[in-house]
Design an enzyme around this catalytic site. Structure first.
Site, PDB file in Angstrom:
ATOM      1  N   LYS A   1      11.547 -12.217 -13.556  1.00 25.37           N
ATOM      2  CA  LYS A   1      10.721 -13.312 -13.512  1.00 25.37           C
ATOM      3  C   LYS A   1      11.454 -14.894 -13.729  1.00 25.37           C
ATOM      4  CE  LYS A   1       6.613 -11.398 -15.316  1.00 25.37           C
ATOM      5  NZ  LYS A   1       5.854 -11.402 -13.982  1.00 25.37           N
TER       6      LYS A   1
ATOM      7  N   ASP B   1       7.295  -8.310 -20.538  1.00 29.18           N
ATOM      8  CA  ASP B   1       7.532  -8.013 -19.187  1.00 29.18           C
ATOM      9  C   ASP B   1       8.552  -9.020 -18.620  1.00 29.18           C
ATOM     10  OD1 ASP B   1       7.524  -7.451 -16.504  1.00 29.18           O
ATOM     11  OD2 ASP B   1       5.247  -8.198 -16.243  1.00 29.18           O
TER      12      ASP B   1
ATOM     13  N   ASP C   1       8.789  -5.920 -10.892  1.00 26.43           N
ATOM     14  CA  ASP C   1       7.835  -6.817 -11.632  1.00 26.43           C
ATOM     15  C   ASP C   1       6.270  -6.234 -11.548  1.00 26.43           C
ATOM     16  OD1 ASP C   1       6.790  -8.728 -13.309  1.00 26.43           O
ATOM     17  OD2 ASP C   1       7.127 -10.322 -11.813  1.00 26.43           O
TER      18      ASP C   1
ATOM     19  N   GLU D   1       5.096  -3.703 -12.841  1.00 27.89           N
ATOM     20  CA  GLU D   1       5.276  -2.493 -13.449  1.00 27.89           C
ATOM     21  C   GLU D   1       4.147  -1.966 -14.157  1.00 27.89           C
ATOM     22  OE1 GLU D   1       5.454  -5.524 -14.541  1.00 27.89           O
ATOM     23  OE2 GLU D   1       4.225  -5.344 -16.402  1.00 27.89           O
TER      24      GLU D   1
ATOM     25  N   ARG E   1       0.865  -1.210 -13.097  1.00 29.69           N
ATOM     26  CA  ARG E   1       0.246  -0.221 -12.139  1.00 29.69           C
ATOM     27  C   ARG E   1       1.290   1.071 -12.344  1.00 29.69           C
ATOM     28  NH1 ARG E   1       0.469  -3.698  -6.912  1.00 29.69           N
ATOM     29  NH2 ARG E   1       0.459  -5.267  -8.541  1.00 29.69           N
TER      30      ARG E   1
ATOM     31  N   ASP F   1       1.891  -9.261 -22.340  1.00 28.18           N
ATOM     32  CA  ASP F   1       1.610  -8.265 -21.493  1.00 28.18           C
ATOM     33  C   ASP F   1       0.954  -6.781 -22.022  1.00 28.18           C
ATOM     34  OD1 ASP F   1       1.262  -7.870 -18.581  1.00 28.18           O
ATOM     35  OD2 ASP F   1       3.281  -7.286 -18.337  1.00 28.18           O
TER      36      ASP F   1
ATOM     37  N   LYS G   1      -2.747  -1.246 -20.797  1.00 28.13           N
ATOM     38  CA  LYS G   1      -1.537  -1.503 -20.308  1.00 28.13           C
ATOM     39  C   LYS G   1      -0.865  -1.924 -21.633  1.00 28.13           C
ATOM     40  CE  LYS G   1       1.281  -4.818 -17.476  1.00 28.13           C
ATOM     41  NZ  LYS G   1       1.119  -5.876 -16.534  1.00 28.13           N
TER      42      LYS G   1
END
Ligand code: BES
Ligand code: MN
Ligand code: ZN
Length: 494
Positions: free
Chosen positions: A278, A271, A348, A350, A352, A289, A266
């Protein structure tokens, strides 16, 4: 840092610092005893003062009046019969910390010859070199004042009596490659989001490949991903000016026909949460991230450096998750490369969304196994804190193999269940699947989502949200789980 195996006896080599262990109650380890004989009991007299207790991680410098070592660093190693993997690593790290504080330019380390209850000499040596090399890491890329390098430049390591020389050489090499790979991962993780963009990750991969004949890269841009039908991945980058990149790195160390081991990382370079923004507190940490991607790049660095005789493919799904008028909205439905439609209930979630298309993409390699590595859920942090990565796999034999390696390397991971009973949490009224499973069992439902895209091969998922970086005063990337991934690959046969 330069690492060598010591050829001579430890007392015969001239050095700035000789590092030796002492047990509790003033008992000298074998190398300490040998030195004490050469120094006519000087060491014994120092230990008798009680200034070093022998407790694991205690250290004391001695400046002996004779002998070939300018300094002797005594390191507490605990009870002689109780030295095990964890206390050994602790003693090693204490020694390194003290060494780096001194002005010693070279050192002889004898800790790897100590008897460890649950490990052999090759493990001890590899861990010593790994910890030493990864401790040399200092971040200064975005500081105007550069850090001074440590004085220490070379380390000679003694090995247990009768140890196999070539096994020791290999252990040294592996430890160095792992430490180096961890440092690569740390640097990428620590770089700010305005420097480490998807494009930056792509050029890092290209530069790495330029250094090794065994590595090639292919970078897919958004147009190419569009053609492949990666509607899920592209929904994440939709709100950002930074173009998403799918970074494919192939390592060929095995036969051309041999099926590869695949790593998927990933790589969300920042993010914000997107439209499901967030909260502001500690949001800066969402630059980390992309630590899954960083660990994949670090692992490939180590694999190439070691010249493993297998094939490995690394795929990084790199994107920035931003809110804007072009961003994906809650309720939007997108079509993934697999054909499955996804209702995005929370932008959020994101990770996956980028991973699922990368996981479909890697089917083309007919992988032996696939491991994805992702800072996927806050729930993994709540469950395991910063010590343990979450491991989920529908294949218990594969999970057991990885759990075993995590224990061996002390790069800890623990399993959570991936049972079908959880799948219903992902049901959607408007698409084949929703991208969130509600507030409970967050790490499990995230893995359940990924599982729907991994039916064609043996797969495991590592959620490293807690382990990839530290917060607070120690804020910074850890380089994990590079040791676990490298050791897994080292053990594979073509
Ligand atoms: N990158 C985060 C996960 C994360 C959060 C890692 C905090 C480390 C610390 C991920 O993209 C995310 O936001 N996950 C959400 C999922 C939720 C919306 C279902 C989470 O865990 O809160
Ligand atoms: Mn998120
Ligand atoms: Zn994320």
């Amino acid at each position: 840092m330069k690492y060598t195996l010591l050829n001579s006896t430890t007392t015969a080599k001239a050095t700035d610092c000789l590092v030796i262990g002492v047990w509790t109650k003033g008992k000298l380890t074998a190398p300490a005893g040998a030195l004490d004989d050469a120094l006519a009991g000087e060491l014994r007299r120092v230990v008798a003062t009680g200034d070093i207790s022998g407790k694991v991680g205690d250290t004391l410098y001695v400046h002996p009046s004779a002998g070939k070592a300018k300094r002797v660093l005594l390191v507490g190693c605990g009870e002689e019969s109780a030295l095990e993997a964890r206390s050994y690593r602790k003693a090693v790290n204490a020694a390194i910390k003290a060494l780096f504080k001194s002005n010693a330019k070279d050192a002889v380390m004898t800790l790897a010859e100590l008897p460890i209850k649950d490990r052999d000499g090759a493990w001890a040596l590899s861990m010593l070199v790994q910890e030493c090399e990864s401790s040399t890491y200092q971040y200064d890329q975005t500081k105007s004042k550069k850090m001074a390098a440590y004085a220490l430049k070379s380390v000679a390591c003694s090995t247990p009596k009768g140890a196999n020389r070539s096994a020791m050489n290999e252990a040294l090499k592996a430890g160095l490659a792992i430490g180096n790979g961890m440092n690569t991962a740390k640097e990428l993780g620590n770089l700010p989001g305005n420097v480490c963009t998807p494009k930056y990750l792509a050029s890092t991969a290209t530069k790495l490949a330029a250094k090794h004949k065994t590595l090639t890269t292919k970078i897919l841009n958004e147009k190419q991903m569009q053609k492949l039908g990666m509607g899920s991945l592209l929904s994440v980058s939709a709100g950002s000016k930074e173009e998403a990149k799918l970074i494919v790195i192939e390592y060929k160390g095995g036969k051309a026909t041999s099926k590869p081991y695949v790593l998927v990382g990933k790589g969300i370079t920042f993010d914000t949460g997107g439209i499901s923004l967030k909260p502001g507190g500690a949001m800066d940490e969402m630059k980390f991230d992309m630590c899954g991607a960083a660990s994949v790049l670090g692992t490939m660095t180590a694999v190439a450096q070691m010249g493993l005789k297998i094939n490995v493919v690394a795929v990084i799904a790199a994107a920035e998750n931003m809110p804007s008028s072009t961003a994906t909205k809650p309720g939007d439905v997108v079509t993934s490369m697999s054909g499955q439609t996804i209702e995005i209930l929370n932008t959020d979630a994101e990770g996956r969304l980028v991973l699922c298309d990368a996981l479909t993409y890697v089917e083309r390699f007919k992988p032996k196994t696939v491991i994805d590595i992702a800072t996927l859920t806050g729930a993994a942090v709540a469950t395991f804190g910063d010590q343990t990565s979450a491991l989920l796999s529908p294949n218990q034999a594969f999970a057991d193999e990885l759990l075993g390696i995590s224990q061996d390397t002390l790069d800890l991971a623990w399993q959570l269940p991936l049972w079908d009973e959880y799948q219903s949490l992902l049901e959607s009224n408007f698409a084949d699947i929703a991208n969130i499973g509600g507030p409970r069992a967050g790490t499990i439902t995230a893995a359940c989502f990924l599982q729907r895209f991994t039916k064609k091969y043996t797969w495991a998922h590592l959620d490293i949200a807690g382990t990839a970086w530290l917060s607070g005063a120690q804020k910074g990337a850890t380089g994990r789980p590079v040791p676990l991934l490298v050791e897994y690959l080292r053990r594979q046969k073509a």
